[in-house]
Write an enzyme that holds these catalytic residues in place. Structure first.
Site, PDB file in Angstrom:
ATOM      1  N   ASP A 159       0.801  -1.294  -0.038  1.00 50.55           N
ATOM      2  CA  ASP A 159      -0.018   0.051   0.069  1.00 50.55           C
ATOM      3  C   ASP A 159       0.816   1.162   0.080  1.00 50.55           C
ATOM      4  OD1 ASP A 159      -2.486  -1.813   0.252  1.00 50.55           O
ATOM      5  OD2 ASP A 159      -1.893  -2.154   2.629  1.00 50.55           O
ATOM      6  N   HIS A 187      -4.610  -3.680   6.117  1.00 44.24           N
ATOM      7  CA  HIS A 187      -4.507  -3.706   4.750  1.00 44.24           C
ATOM      8  C   HIS A 187      -5.919  -4.121   4.133  1.00 44.24           C
ATOM      9  CE1 HIS A 187      -2.722  -4.984   0.764  1.00 44.24           C
ATOM     10  NE2 HIS A 187      -3.325  -6.150   1.024  1.00 44.24           N
TER      11      HIS A 187
END
Ligand code: LMR
Length: 327
Positions: A159, A187
């Site tokens: 990410d 996440h």
């Protein structure tokens, strides 16, 4: 020359196929560390794993001291210094990570127990298989007190890399020009890429690109990037995940340069009001020995706080869903 024993689970999957040659080539632990690489997978995959072992042998990697494959954790995990938990049932089109929680949870109970029983007392564990924060929580609890809480982490570097690349492109600069871009929380589609502290080419991000773009396009694009890759490719991200795993471990085994940060999900010590014990992504700095500290004193304004609260609430909900697996 030192030697590191590394277990990769889900060794016949696509992420591992992109990851294993890079570990063997020394990209993760550097040119002065030999690798004892142990491929772990479920019994029906072991024949395929022997093919991957053959390819690793055929690479004649100078740093690869030993390579093996086994579905018996007592064999693969014994003395392991690093366990990279890649294996899990992957997310398919239309599925949210939450759908996977109950499906994947039991695998991580078994992993946690096996790590406690067989791995080195200095083991570090990285959870990649989704939902990785909660899988990490499950494995950490299953391992009990044998493996200290600060040895566990889950992958949000993918990410961070996605956010970095997106911001750099928007600013017509390079990824290396982006600093202090932390991922907070889960996440998942609630993750918060904190642009409020990020700089691009040394200037605060919101002075380089429009705040409206950051709030309304950047955040959702990072949050939904994994799903977008699945739709476009018909399979979840693989080599970008491998890149992030290499970056994650390298960041932990290398002293963080300058005053920068990196992101990973770790067991919360209550910093920033994040519920203690939850596995949440934070801005981190590494001492260079596999250990880290959560960066303190980061400004969290009202906008950032509302985003962090939302992703932490999701993590607390996930913890509730798996509470029977937490012993
Ligand atoms: C990703 O972020 O690409 C992976 O974690 C796969 C997924 O399920 O999103």
């Amino acid at each position: 020359m030192s030697l590191v024993r590394v277990v990769v689970t889900g060794a016949t999957g696509q992420v591992a196929y992109a990851l294993l040659p890079r570990i063997a080539a020394g990209e993760m632990f550097g040119p002065d560390t030999e690798i004892d690489l142990r491929l772990s997978d479920i019994p029906p995959m072991i024949e395929k794993a022997t093919g991957v072992v053959m390819e690793l042998e055929d690479g004649a990697y100078p740093l690869l001291a030993r390579v093996s494959a086994s579905s018996d954790r007592a064999e693969s995990h014994t003395g392991a210094d690093w366990v990279l938990l890649v294996g899990s049932v992957p997310r398919g089109p239309g599925m949210e990570r939450g759908d996977l929680i109950r499906k994947n949870g039991p695998i991580f109970v078994d992993e946690g127990k096996a790590i406690a029983e067989h791995a080195s007392k200095n083991v570090h564990v990285v959870v990649i298989g989704n939902p990785c924060n909660t899988n990490c929580l499950i494995a950490q609890h299953a391992a009990g007190d044998t493996v200290p809480a600060d040895r566990w982490s889950a992958l949000t570097r993918l990410d961070q890399n996605r956010a970095t690349s997106l911001l750099a492109t928007k600013a017509h600069l390079r990824s290396r020009d982006v600093k202090h871009l932390a991922i907070w929380g889960n996440h998942s589609a609630t993750l918060y890429p904190d642009f409020t502290n990020a700089t691009v080419g040394g200037t605060p991000a919101d002075q380089v690109v429009a705040r409206t773009w950051l709030e309304t396009e950047f955040i959702p694009a990072v949050q939904k990037r994994g799903a977008a890759v699945i739709v476009a490719r018909g399979a979840s991200s693989a080599f970008s995940a491998a890149q992030a795993i290499v970056d994650h471990v390298k960041s932990l085994v290398t002293k963080t340069p300058g005053d920068d940060w990196f992101s990973a999900a770790v067991v919360s010590d209550g910093s920033y009001g994040v519920a203690r014990g939850i596995v949440s992504s934070f801005p981190l700095r590494s001492r260079g020995d596999g250990g880290y500290e959560i960066v303190q004193g980061v400004t969290v304004d009202a906008f950032a706080k509302s985003k962090i609260d939302a992703t932490i609430a999701e993590l607390e909900k996930e913890r509730e869903i798996v509470k029977d697996l937490l012993g």
